[in-house]
Design an enzyme around this catalytic site. Sequence first.
Site, mmCIF file in Angstrom:
data_model
loop_
_atom_site.group_PDB
_atom_site.id
_atom_site.type_symbol
_atom_site.label_atom_id
_atom_site.label_comp_id
_atom_site.label_asym_id
_atom_site.label_seq_id
_atom_site.Cartn_x
_atom_site.Cartn_y
_atom_site.Cartn_z
ATOM 1 N N ASP A 158 -9.873 8.175 -11.227
ATOM 2 C CA ASP A 158 -9.424 9.553 -11.028
ATOM 3 C C ASP A 158 -10.624 10.475 -10.860
ATOM 4 O OD1 ASP A 158 -8.134 11.952 -10.898
ATOM 5 O OD2 ASP A 158 -7.505 11.995 -13.016
ATOM 6 N N LYS A 175 -13.177 16.682 -10.075
ATOM 7 C CA LYS A 175 -13.619 16.880 -11.462
ATOM 8 C C LYS A 175 -15.129 17.115 -11.462
ATOM 9 C CE LYS A 175 -10.303 13.790 -13.760
ATOM 10 N NZ LYS A 175 -9.547 14.763 -14.559
ATOM 11 N N ARG A 203 1.312 12.531 -12.688
ATOM 12 C CA ARG A 203 2.740 12.846 -12.678
ATOM 13 C C ARG A 203 3.371 12.547 -11.314
ATOM 14 N NH1 ARG A 203 1.421 18.867 -14.536
ATOM 15 N NH2 ARG A 203 -0.264 17.650 -15.449
HETATM 16 N N1 BES Z 1 -6.443 11.568 -15.961
HETATM 17 C C1 BES Z 1 -6.427 12.950 -16.267
HETATM 18 C C2 BES Z 1 -6.169 13.231 -17.755
HETATM 19 C C3 BES Z 1 -7.187 12.712 -18.741
HETATM 20 C C4 BES Z 1 -8.111 13.570 -19.299
HETATM 21 C C5 BES Z 1 -7.164 11.406 -19.176
HETATM 22 C C6 BES Z 1 -9.012 13.113 -20.227
HETATM 23 C C7 BES Z 1 -8.077 10.932 -20.115
HETATM 24 C C8 BES Z 1 -8.997 11.796 -20.647
HETATM 25 C C9 BES Z 1 -5.338 13.652 -15.470
HETATM 26 O O1 BES Z 1 -5.067 13.109 -14.227
HETATM 27 C C10 BES Z 1 -5.780 15.066 -15.237
HETATM 28 O O2 BES Z 1 -6.768 15.240 -14.578
HETATM 29 N N2 BES Z 1 -5.028 16.016 -15.782
HETATM 30 C C11 BES Z 1 -5.322 17.404 -15.626
HETATM 31 C C12 BES Z 1 -4.047 18.122 -15.262
HETATM 32 C C13 BES Z 1 -4.243 19.549 -14.845
HETATM 33 C C14 BES Z 1 -5.009 19.628 -13.549
HETATM 34 C C15 BES Z 1 -2.886 20.206 -14.711
HETATM 35 C C16 BES Z 1 -5.879 17.904 -16.940
HETATM 36 O O3 BES Z 1 -5.408 17.482 -17.999
HETATM 37 O O4 BES Z 1 -6.821 18.694 -16.908
HETATM 38 ZN ZN ZN Z 2 -5.464 11.129 -13.994
HETATM 39 MN MN MN Z 3 -6.361 13.828 -12.714
#
Ligand code: BES
Ligand code: ZN
Ligand code: MN
Length: 507
Positions: free
Chosen positions: A274, A281, A355
């Site tokens: 990801d 990110k 999601r």
């Molecule tokens: N894979 C990440 C969530 C994550 C964060 C997993 C830290 C393990 C450790 C997920 O896909 C993500 O990036 N979520 C975002 C959602 C937001 C953009 C609405 C988040 O949590 O910042």
């Molecule tokens: Zn993710």
């Molecule tokens: Mn993500």
Amino acid sequence: MTALTLSTAGASGLRADAIVVGVAQGPKGPVVAPGAGAVDKAYDGKLADVLETLGASGAEGEATKLPAPSGFKAPLVLAVGLGAAPEKGAGYGAEALRRAAGVASRALAGAKKAAFALPLDQAADAAAVGEGALLGAYSFDAYKENGAAASRRGSAPLAEVVLLGGKPRDRAYKAAVERAVAVAEELNRARDLINMPPNDLNPAAFAALAQDAAKANGLKVQVLDEKALAKGGYGGILGVGAGSASAPRLVKLSYSHSKAKKHLALVGKGITYDSGGISLKPAGHNETMKCDMSGAAAVFAAVVAAARLGLEVNVTGWLALAENMPSGSATRPGDVLRMFSGKTVEVLNTDAEGRLVLADALWAASQEKPDAIVDVATLTGAMVLALGSRTFGVMANDDAFRAAITVAAEEVGEESWPMPLPQHLRKGMDSPVADIANMGERMGGGLVAGLFLREFIGDGITWAHLDIAGPAFNEQGPYGYTPKGGTGSSVRTLVRLAELTAAGDLG
Ligand code: BES
Ligand code: ZN
Ligand code: MN
């Protein structure tokens, strides 16, 4: 893989590299735990004093090495802390035994054979000690150059564990050890998948491994590649995978039993890496994102474990596999995806990708009308902020189901906590152009994600969502039976849920 057996041998006559005993915190200093009788006797009943002299208190996590008494074939005694000694009449808790056994296995890395003389009053104790020993022995060195040199340095996993003091011919003990072996081996397989670097574990490679395991364990497997996904209208999975040179996959693994009365569907988030996609990110947030397929790894492991245990239940595992990358073909913030369910989603943030893949897999799972669906995902950073790095959040469309899951998790030694799905957070995902947006209010982000998923569950189906973003990947040092890196979080809970479903006690 570490071997595990029960033996009636006495501690002194056994040829091994070490004898493991338990030490607990008594009211007046360390006390030797049951199972270590022969060792204590050889120290003239003064093992607790000797350990205290060496600085041992019996605290959890402690490992104290001392030379074995004369007359013992093994050269070393290893005393591991069990925490507070139980009240009179009560036994040691399963989790204390599991953790102490895990500490012992880690402390004995590089050794060939160890005899565990920990309390084994009941079959459940053998299960806990065996599971802890096998999970604690785990190490991931497939990518270390020269494995032989590594083992000379003493980092090769303990090869053989013998449990002393149990009843090897008793059916309950035998079954307990068999279960521990199946669950621990599959959980360790999930850890391997999580630890595998994302340049090797892309969606197609993950799907191929699932096909191999299905063949080896008598499961049915179906893999939808990018063409089949396009034909089927899986816009969520395709949208997330659109930026990657490695195309997405949806894998369906089916275990069925002729006497099954219930059907449990498990759905796992399988983002093999990801990056965030176009909503990239920043550095500091992407180094561990190979772990974003931990949900799919857990589902995979649980389905195979259910098959190995021959549970009287049908279990279908859905692995939603994609790599989230930015490129000229990537989904952009502002794009609208038509999902497998027919709903449209405005993608406001390409980093909220989990999601999207889950939505398609949840709707696919719903088409079979299972008795319950449980999804597992490293879904939100918000859940890590809320619950920390060792506890997963549980959301559900049914309060009793959610409660049953937190109880099941506790039974197997996993920390979880019930979380709500507050309806007022839904309107934050209203979109001016589509049925829903993939992002809502920042506050309560883990719950917002849960509310999004709920929209893709078929009518009348009981569903729960486990957000394992915190516990899936251990960035700190190892502890108990938990290594650094991929932990295998939720595997044991899922296996327990399959067992409860088989017994008719769930869903
Ligand atoms: N894979 C990440 C969530 C994550 C964060 C997993 C830290 C393990 C450790 C997920 O896909 C993500 O990036 N979520 C975002 C959602 C937001 C953009 C609405 C988040 O949590 O910042
Ligand atoms: Zn993710
Ligand atoms: Mn993500």
